[in-house]
Motif scaffolding. Structure first.
Motif, short mmCIF file in Angstrom:
data_model
loop_
_atom_site.label_atom_id
_atom_site.label_comp_id
_atom_site.label_asym_id
_atom_site.label_seq_id
_atom_site.Cartn_x
_atom_site.Cartn_y
_atom_site.Cartn_z
N ALA A 62 0.83 -1.21 0.00
CA ALA A 62 0.00 0.00 0.00
C ALA A 62 0.87 1.25 0.00
O ALA A 62 0.63 2.20 -0.77
CB ALA A 62 -0.93 -0.01 1.21
N LEU A 65 2.86 1.58 -3.30
CA LEU A 65 2.04 2.11 -4.37
C LEU A 65 2.03 3.64 -4.35
O LEU A 65 2.10 4.29 -5.40
CB LEU A 65 0.62 1.57 -4.22
CG LEU A 65 -0.40 1.96 -5.29
CD1 LEU A 65 0.08 1.56 -6.68
CD2 LEU A 65 -1.75 1.31 -4.98
N PHE A 84 -2.17 4.50 -11.85
CA PHE A 84 -2.44 3.67 -10.67
C PHE A 84 -2.46 2.19 -11.07
O PHE A 84 -1.85 1.36 -10.39
CB PHE A 84 -3.78 4.08 -10.06
CG PHE A 84 -4.19 3.27 -8.87
CD1 PHE A 84 -3.96 3.74 -7.57
CD2 PHE A 84 -4.81 2.03 -9.02
CE1 PHE A 84 -4.34 2.98 -6.47
CE2 PHE A 84 -5.19 1.28 -7.92
CZ PHE A 84 -4.95 1.76 -6.64
N GLN A 85 -3.16 1.86 -12.13
CA GLN A 85 -3.27 0.47 -12.57
C GLN A 85 -1.90 -0.11 -12.92
O GLN A 85 -1.59 -1.25 -12.56
CB GLN A 85 -4.20 0.38 -13.79
CG GLN A 85 -5.67 0.58 -13.45
CD GLN A 85 -6.26 -0.60 -12.71
OE1 GLN A 85 -6.07 -0.74 -11.49
NE2 GLN A 85 -6.97 -1.45 -13.42
N LYS A 87 1.10 0.82 -11.81
CA LYS A 87 1.91 0.65 -10.60
C LYS A 87 1.39 -0.50 -9.75
O LYS A 87 2.17 -1.27 -9.17
CB LYS A 87 1.92 1.94 -9.78
CG LYS A 87 2.42 3.18 -10.53
CD LYS A 87 3.86 3.04 -11.00
CE LYS A 87 4.33 4.31 -11.69
NZ LYS A 87 5.73 4.19 -12.17
N SER A 88 0.08 -0.64 -9.67
CA SER A 88 -0.52 -1.71 -8.88
C SER A 88 -0.18 -3.08 -9.47
O SER A 88 0.19 -4.02 -8.75
CB SER A 88 -2.03 -1.52 -8.80
OG SER A 88 -2.64 -2.54 -8.03
N GLU A 89 -0.30 -3.20 -10.79
CA GLU A 89 0.02 -4.47 -11.44
C GLU A 89 1.49 -4.83 -11.27
O GLU A 89 1.84 -6.00 -11.12
CB GLU A 89 -0.35 -4.39 -12.91
CG GLU A 89 -1.86 -4.37 -13.15
CD GLU A 89 -2.22 -4.10 -14.60
OE1 GLU A 89 -1.29 -4.04 -15.44
OE2 GLU A 89 -3.42 -3.95 -14.89
N LEU A 105 -3.82 -3.99 -2.39
CA LEU A 105 -3.87 -3.24 -3.64
C LEU A 105 -5.32 -3.04 -4.10
O LEU A 105 -5.68 -1.97 -4.59
CB LEU A 105 -3.06 -3.95 -4.72
CG LEU A 105 -1.55 -4.03 -4.46
CD1 LEU A 105 -0.87 -4.91 -5.51
CD2 LEU A 105 -0.92 -2.65 -4.43
N ASN A 106 -6.14 -4.08 -3.93
CA ASN A 106 -7.56 -3.95 -4.28
C ASN A 106 -8.27 -2.95 -3.40
O ASN A 106 -9.17 -2.22 -3.84
CB ASN A 106 -8.25 -5.31 -4.19
CG ASN A 106 -7.83 -6.25 -5.31
OD1 ASN A 106 -7.36 -5.81 -6.36
ND2 ASN A 106 -8.00 -7.54 -5.09
N HIS A 109 -7.46 0.40 -4.60
CA HIS A 109 -8.22 0.63 -5.82
C HIS A 109 -9.65 1.03 -5.50
O HIS A 109 -10.20 1.98 -6.10
CB HIS A 109 -8.20 -0.63 -6.69
CG HIS A 109 -8.99 -0.52 -7.95
ND1 HIS A 109 -10.31 -0.89 -8.03
CD2 HIS A 109 -8.64 -0.07 -9.20
CE1 HIS A 109 -10.76 -0.70 -9.27
NE2 HIS A 109 -9.76 -0.20 -9.99
#
Length: 365
Positions: A62, A65, A84-85, A87-89, A105-106, A109
């Motif tokens: 977290a 991210l 964001f997507q 970096k999260s992936e 991460l979810n 999101h």
């Protein structure tokens, strides 16, 4: 050796600019905190087990991210969301088994989507709030797991544990070791037998270290000694943490846990799993569907810089195994304790929310 009071240990912390991670690969010789300012450093710390333990990995992800999002230049939500997507992936690719990584991460999101009408600057602040909340809630969750776990124990017991599910694997207290710390607060005399936990020795390097620092009676054994100490009647219960619980109650934890569960069953010793709700993956039907991380051969053949096997030998090095639900006496969560049939009681646990233990004979508060 540098020492630090156990109650002051924070495996992960963030000051708004820098992520500080207790480097668990250096323990017990050195207590060293890594200063992480880039998402790539966070990914590496997770991959290389510098931060480990499912809850601690989630907290680190977290905050990591947030570090990655500093590089995202965006005028509006759509551009920010795309960054964001990405970096999260990227962070999600660091390790496959610990579900808290993906859960955290979810959750970040979900907060982003909920706040999408705000400015990009405000979105960054909201995500920082969410990361702080994940960390603070984990501390409360671990204490609650400890309180529920105490109801299964009594003063004078000896517990066996495998790997490390203590304070340094979470925000505080740990999961499997939380009842041990709370027992000490009550003045109980619980003893712990810690498996060495091959090949990376998390039991000897981490569990034995933090319990010794806390003044708790701990005895270290090699993994192959567990059956012997059980046969002597020296173990009253086994308690372990986990990296993922499937919907049917199968549990993925550090390699060797399955063998310990089989031994406990053979010796009529209760086998408990401590699991925060965030580690329960109701989208994974059974342990057969849990991805098992395989790590490099050198951890076995050249562990800690010492050659212990022929360099050309073939190696199989799974980091985790799956313990079937029928070997698990109970799963201890922050909402209560569940027993068989797990495919029913876990669903009931999520339905009950904060009212754990009410209205069902299977869920114990």
């Amino acid at each position: 050796m540098i020492r630090i009071a156990t109650e002051q240990i924070q495996s992960v912390s963030f000051d708004g600019e820098t992520l500080y991670i207790l480097d668990q690969t250096q323990l017990p010789a050195v207590t060293q905190y890594l200063r992480i300012t880039r998402i790539e450093q966070c990914w590496q710390a997770i991959k290389e087990l510098k931060v480990r333990g499912a809850p601690a990995i989630g907290i680190a992800a977290a905050y990591g991210l947030l570090l990655g999002l500093k590089d995202v230049a965006a005028d509006g939500f759509d551009d920010f969301y795309q960054g964001f997507q990405e970096k999260s992936e990227y962070l999600a690719s660091s390790r496959p088994t610990a579900v808290n990584l993906f859960w955290a991460l979810n959750r970040m999101h979900a907060r982003l989507i909920a706040e999408k009408e705000h400015s990009v600057e405000a979105l960054r602040a909201k995500l920082l709030q969410e990361a702080h909340a994940i960390r603070a809630e984990d501390e409360a969750v671990c204490r609650s797991i400890g309180m529920h776990g105490l109801t299964l124990l009594h003063d004078g017991m000896t517990l066996l544990t495998h790997c490390n599910a203590g304070a340094i694997a979470t925000a505080k207290y740990g999961t499997a070791l939380a009842p041990v710390y709370l027992a000490k607060e009550r003045g109980w005399n619980l003893k712990v037998i810690a498996d060495e936990t091959r090949p990376l020795l998390q039991g000897s390097r981490l569990t034995a270290w933090e319990l010794t620092e806390a003044g708790i009676d701990v005895t270290l054994i090699t993994d192959s000694m567990a059956a012997y100490v059980m046969s002597k009647g020296w173990v009253d219960a086994v308690i372990v943490g986990c990296d993922r619980v499937a919907a049917n109650g199968d549990v993925a934890n550090k390699i060797g846990t399955y063998g310990v569960a089989l031994l406990a069953k053979a010796h009529c010793i209760p086998f408990y799993v401590a699991a925060p709700m965030s580690t329960i993956d109701m989208d994974t039907a059974s342990g057969d569907a849990i991805p098992i991380e395989e790590r490099e051969a050198g951890e076995i053949t050249n562990g800690f810089g010492v050659h212990t096997a022929p360099p050309e030998v073939k190696v199989f090095n799974p980091a985790f195994d799956v313990t079937p639900n029928e070997l698990i006496s109970a799963i201890i969560t922050e909402q209560g304790i569940v027993r068989q049939p797990y495919n029913e009681t876990l669903i009931e646990l999520f339905k009950q929310g904060g009212n754990s233990g009410e209205g069902t004979r299977h869920v114990e508060s």
